[in-house]
Every structure is written in structure tokens, then in C-alpha cells.
Write an enzyme that holds these catalytic residues in place. Structure first.
Site, PDB file in Angstrom:
ATOM      1  N   GLU A   1     -73.677  91.571 -11.710  1.00  0.00           N
ATOM      2  CA  GLU A   1     -74.593  90.517 -10.609  1.00  0.00           C
ATOM      3  C   GLU A   1     -75.541  90.198 -11.454  1.00  0.00           C
ATOM      4  OE1 GLU A   1     -78.563  91.945  -8.043  1.00  0.00           O
ATOM      5  OE2 GLU A   1     -78.182  92.531 -10.260  1.00  0.00           O
TER       6      GLU A   1
ATOM      7  N   ASP B   1     -75.378  96.494 -12.010  1.00  0.00           N
ATOM      8  CA  ASP B   1     -76.898  95.977 -11.481  1.00  0.00           C
ATOM      9  C   ASP B   1     -77.823  95.077 -12.999  1.00  0.00           C
ATOM     10  OD1 ASP B   1     -78.860  96.148  -9.270  1.00  0.00           O
ATOM     11  OD2 ASP B   1     -79.711  96.634 -11.097  1.00  0.00           O
TER      12      ASP B   1
HETATM   13  C1  NOJ Z   1     -80.336  94.031  -8.290  1.00  0.00           C
HETATM   14  C2  NOJ Z   1     -80.419  94.891  -6.826  1.00  0.00           C
HETATM   15  O1  NOJ Z   1     -79.567  94.516  -6.510  1.00  0.00           O
HETATM   16  C3  NOJ Z   1     -81.800  95.420  -6.074  1.00  0.00           C
HETATM   17  O2  NOJ Z   1     -81.027  95.927  -5.054  1.00  0.00           O
HETATM   18  C4  NOJ Z   1     -82.349  95.858  -7.414  1.00  0.00           C
HETATM   19  O3  NOJ Z   1     -83.944  96.118  -6.773  1.00  0.00           O
HETATM   20  C5  NOJ Z   1     -82.439  95.048  -8.571  1.00  0.00           C
HETATM   21  N1  NOJ Z   1     -81.402  94.723  -8.967  1.00  0.00           N
HETATM   22  C6  NOJ Z   1     -83.882  96.227 -10.061  1.00  0.00           C
HETATM   23  O4  NOJ Z   1     -82.383  98.005 -10.059  1.00  0.00           O
END
Ligand code: NOJ
Length: 565
Positions: free
Chosen positions: A282, A213
Site C-alpha cells: 500500500e 500497510d
Molecule cells: C493506511 C491505512 O489504510 C489507513 O487506514 C491507516 O490510517 C494508515 N495506513 C496507518 O496505518
């Protein structure tokens, strides 16, 4: 050598190094998927119950959005214990059972790994805030500037300053997301060690893949310099887009850290002798910065980094077929040699595909997604066309949308409403307890159960057939060509050994509501078999048409097969 615990998990499935390279990754949003104990929240037992469904749908890997212990300020992306499953979802034994059952079915498990920040309820943060020597530098702490203002102008993704004052420690801490999500300090070797331990713990449990993430936020400028104003003229001063994030995003140290994690995971896979475990990052950024995460000849990167350009660069009724073609070929052409491509069409942070790109276009977009090469990522519910639900401001949960005025624009709650399994109470999500987000009102008509009859073509049956077609040679390994033959019609062709699988899809955007004559470029064959069609199309599956001249209605898509040998 990486240490593994004595009970290190042995995978019972056939080792297949390449399991992910043509895989379908299916994102389960656990809180909204299936509530087995009727407490209003989905849980791991609910996911276990639905594994056979996922297998029969034809997906390869199940990605679970965060399930670790969390106060749920940001839907589990605020972890307070990396080694515990949130009670709402079950416990570690449930998770072990889930992995075991998934593997028995030949499904892989991908876990959301959230290293950039923890919850402010994590023990590390509490100790750090108290100034405990061991944890003092676990987070990014800075003194206030004169007059008590924050150390610099950095902004949070959710809006406002990225700095929060701690009365206890009399310093500011950095939070690039909500203030309850303090950023870890990856310049501290102890933090890097802790995160490696977390990875090994879940590798030992048998987790096959990690979705990492918020990767681009891992390191920040050591000098804490102010960021310059961005080139976005419409950004308001408190919004993240107001600044150009040259000191908080994509730092060289971030890429170096990812290389270490990649080496760890590769070494682990080798010593275990099973199928390879993978890392996926991501990152929402421009093409250049995104592709950096695949690595370079000098520096190993992740196995693949999500390609979000179908999400970020396509707008219903503004984009044209050319924009789809451009997304595909610019990505494919820029992809570093030898790397595995991928396509993400929906997720929990963006409006659902039917809502974003048109409910009548769900089959066309699923065809595009599943016929492109490489990895395809589907968000739960989009295999049968579930669209956004209605969530009133009062019931909203998303920390990114705290104000009534901006709720409709910013909230991600709409795409997170419960899965619509059937037309019974609460859409079959549970037995009647109030769900954490309201069930969409349209569930009586739009639900999975109504699409399960294999003899009746439905969005779901189309998805299943596509999942099967993906295993055929031209779609697995064939060449890829893509054309916009008009403003509104996109053609995708996959070819291998004289067999061509071709998608023709008329978007019906920008007021294009007339029938259109279509042809398949660079083919002179006069016969094509219709393999698949969108719901409502009048073509007959199995019939023969002339690929040099056929008609498509708005929102109609067909998959053709042409043989040239
Ligand atoms: C990306 C995640 O997909 C999202 O839902 C989240 O709010 C942020 N990262 C922070 O972790």
C-alpha cells in the site's frame, strides 16, 4: 528453508499458482460488515456467515482490514498483539474457521499486515519506553533538541509533529501516524526478525495474501535531517503535505526489506507446494515511486503494489474522459515488463465511488474496473452502489479528523458506515444494538436485498455479470485499448482471437447533459451485440447496434461484443 509449525496448513483447494493474476480482491471492513452478536461491531462470525454471498458475487479473494488485537485508535491499524485477534471480532479459532470455510468455497484470504508501527499499548513499546535493554531500540527514539523541541521538523500524516515526548523515557519517539502509533525501528535486526515471525505465523494458518500497510514509511534517514518544504503552495505548516518527504519515504532500505519478505513468502509457497502466497503493498505516491515497489531486474519487489490513480487523479466534474484514458495508458506503459497490473477504485480511506465519482456512474465505473486487465479491487458495498453515510462530528472515530473545523474534509468515517444488507433494523447489519458508526439514512432504498433478484437488472446484478465476463478470454488475457472519443465518453476495448469486449461509458460530467453520438474507434464492423448496460439504459441486452454510430445518455454505459473473424 523457512520454519513452519507442525500444524502447517494444507490448502484443500486445487493448487493454482496464478489465482491472483486476474482476481477480484474484495475488501471487507470487518467492523462494519456484519455484526453477528449484536454488540454494535462487525465480527469474524459475521464474515463467515457472508462467505457464500461473496462466493456467489464472483470475487476471488477476501481482504480483511486489520483484525488483530488493538485499542482501535486508528481502526485496528494500531496493533497491540500480532498474535491475537481483537476480542471485538472473535478469537484465533474463529479466524481459523474463517480461513477453512473460505478455502472450502475456493476463496482466498488476504490479511492486513501492519509492520510500520504498533500501538503504544503493545508490550514492546511499553518495555521500550521503560528502557528495558531487549526492547530499547525497537522504536525510533531521539533526544530533544535544545529547549526541549522535537529532534527535527518531520510531520505526521495526521498533522503536526511526528515526534511525541515520553516523560518516562525522557526522549521523543517517532510516530508517522497518530501518537498512539509509534514507528518500529527496522534498523534493529530483532525487529526485522519479529516481523518475519508474524508473517510465518499467518502463512502457517493458511493466509494467502498480505496487504502491507504504509510500506513507504518503514525506514527513515539515519542522520535525521530536516525535510525541505514541498512544492504544494496551499499546504499549511502542520499538514503532512507541507514537506517533501525525502528522508522518511521510499528509502532504499525499505525496498531491500521488501525483497527479503518477498523471498520469504516465495520460499514458503515453494516448500508448501500449494498455490502461491502473495504480497501487495500500500503506497500512495507518484507513478515513478509507486512502480518502484514492483521491483527491478536487480531487486525483487512485491507481487503488485496498489494502483490508486483512479482514486487520486479523478475528480467528478473536473476530470474528463481523457483523464481516465491517461491513467490507464500511463500506468500500463510504465508497468515493468512481466508484472501484473491492478486497479483500485475504492477503499476505507477514501469517499465511496458513488459519492466520489457520481451515484449514477457506479455501473460505468464497475464496468471499467472489472473489464480492465489484471487484478480489480472492490471495497465492500460498492458492488451494489452503497455511498458514503452521514456521521456527525460527535460520533466520529477517525484520528485523522479530530477537529470540528476539518472533520467534513478529513474524516474517513463516512466511507466506513455499516454495510446496507437489507431494509430491516440497522440495514441488517445487526439486530438493533447501536452500531459503532451510524447506519446511513438511505438504507431503506439502497440496500443489497433489493438488488438480489437475478431477473431484474441492478447495480449488483451488473457487478455479478461482469465478474463472470472477466473469466472470458478477451477480458482475461486480451489486448487492452482505451480512448476518450470526446471530453465525456471513454471507450475500453479488450480483444483476443477476433472477439472484442468493449465498454462505452458517458460520464455526464462538466455539465455534459445532452445525448451524444458515439463510435468505437479502429473498428469497421457494423454490428455489435449489447452484452450489458447500466441501470436505466434503454438499450436491450442481446440487441444488435451499429458500433459506428450509437447514442449514449449522460451516465449511461454499455458493454458490447464484436466479432471480427
Ligand atoms: C493506511 C491505512 O489504510 C489507513 O487506514 C491507516 O490510517 C494508515 N495506513 C496507518 O496505518
Amino acid at each position: 528453508m523457512i520454519g513452519t509449525s507442525p500444524q502447517a496448513h494444507k490448502c484443500r483447494c486445487t493448487p493454482n499458482e496464478n489465482w491472483w493474476k486476474n482476481g477480484i480482491i474484495y475488501q471487507v471492513y470487518p467492523r462494519s460488515f456484519k455484526d453477528s452478536n449484536n454488540d454494535g461491531n462487525g465480527d469474524l462470525a459475521g464474515v463467515i456467515d457472508k462467505l457464500p454471498y461473496l462466493k456467489s458475487t464472483g470475487v476471488d479473494c477476501v481482504w480483511l482490514s486489520p483484525i488483530m488485537k488493538s485499542p482501535q485508535v486508528d481502526a485496528g491499524y494500531d496493533i497491540s498483539d500480532y498474535y491475537a485477534i481483537d476480542k471485538m471480532y472473535g478469537n484465533m479459532n474463529d479466524f481459523k474457521e474463517l480461513i477453512g470455510k473460505a478455502h472450502e468455497l475456493g476463496l482466498k484470504i488476504m490479511l492486513d499486515f501492519v509492520p510500520n508501527h504498533t500501538s503504544d499499548q503493545h508490550r514492546w513499546f511499553k518495555e521500550s519506553e521503560k528502557g528495558n535493554a531487549k526492547f530499547k531500540d525497537f522504536y525510533v527514539w531521539r533526544n530533544a533538541k535544545k529547549k526541549g523541541s522535537p529532534p527535527n521538523n518531520w510531520l505526521s500524516v495526521f498533522g503536526g509533529s511526528a515526534w511525541q515526548w515520553s516523560k518516562k523515557r525522557k526522549q521523543f519517539y517517532l510516530h508517522q501516524f497518530a501518537k498512539e502509533q509509534p514507528d518500529l525501528n527496522f534498523r534493529n535486526p530483532a525487529v526485522r526478525d519479529e516481523m518475519k515471525k508474524v508473517l510465518v505465523y499467518y502463512l502457517d494458518l493458511g493466509v494467502d495474501a498480505f496487504r502491507i500497510d504504509a510500506v513507504k514509511f518503514l525506514f527513515e534517514d539515519e542522520q535525521f535531517r530536516d525535510e525541505p518544504r514541498s512544492s504544494d503552495p496551499n499546504a499549511t505548516p502542520a499538514s503532512h503535505a507541507y514537506l517533501d518527504h525525502i528522508y522518511t519515504n521510499n528509502l532504499p532500505e525499505t525496498f531491500a526489506l521488501l525483497s527479503e519478505w518477498r523471498q520469504l513468502v516465495d520460499e514458503y509457497s515453494e516448500t508448501q507446494g500449494g498455490p502461491s502466497r502473495i504480497l501487495v503493498s500500500e503506497v500512495y505516491d507518484d507513478l515513478y515511486n509507486t512502480l518502484q515497489y514492483y521491483g527491478t531486474p536487480e531487486r525483487i519487489g512485491v507481487h503488485f503494489t496498489f494502483n490508486f490513480f483512479f482514486i487520486t487523479n479523478l475528480k467528478q466534474d473536473i476530470s474528463r474522459a481523457h483523464d481516465i484514458a491517461r491513467i490507464v495508458y500511463t500506468w500500463q506503459n510504465a508497468l515493468p515488463a512481466g508484472k501484473v497490473t491492478n486497479w483500485v477504485i475504492g477503499n476505507h480511506d477514501n469517499h465511496r465511488v458513488p459519492t466520489r465519482l457520481g451515484a449514477k456512474n457506479i455501473d460505468g465505473f464497475n464496468m471499467l474496473l472489472l473489464l480492465l486487465p489484471g487484478v480489480a479491487v472492490t471495497y465492500n458495498g460498492e458492488e451494489f452502489g452503497q455511498d458514503d453515510g452521514d456521521v456527525p462530528f460527535e460520533q466520529g472515530k477517525d484520528p485523522a479528523a479530530k477537529d470540528r473545523a476539518t472533520f467534513n474534509l478529513l474524516s474517513r468515517d463516512f466511507e466506513r458506515t455499516p454495510m446496507q444488507w437489507d431494509d430491516s433494523t440497522n440495514a441488517g447489519f445487526n439486530e438493533g444494538a447501536k452500531p459503532w458508526l451510524p447506519v446511513s439514512q438511505n438504507y431503506k432504498e439502497l440496500n443489497l436485498a433489493s438488488q438480489l433478484n437475478e431477473k431484474k437488472l441492478s447495480h449488483y446484478q451488473i457487478y455479478r455479470r461482469l465478474a463472470r465476463l472477466r473469466r472470458d478470454e478477451p477480458v482475461r488475457n486480451g489486448t487492452t485499448d482505451v480512448w476518450a472519443v470526446s471530453d465525456d465518453v471513454i471507450i475500453l476495448k479488450r480483444s483476443a482471437g477476433g472477439r472484442h469486449i468493449i465498454l462505452a461509458f458517458k460520464l455526464g460530467w462538466n455539465g455534459n447533459d445532452e445525448k451524444e453520438e458515439v463510435y468505437i474507434p479502429s473498428m469497421c464492423e457494423k454490428e455489435a451485440i449489447v452484452l450489458l448496460k447500466s441501470v436505466g439504459s434503454s438499450y436491450k441486452i442481446g440487441s444488435i447496434i451499429n458500433p459506428q454510430n450509437f447514442l449514449l445518455n449522460p451516465h449511461e454505459s454499455i458493454v458490447l461484443e464484436i466479432m471480427t473473424t
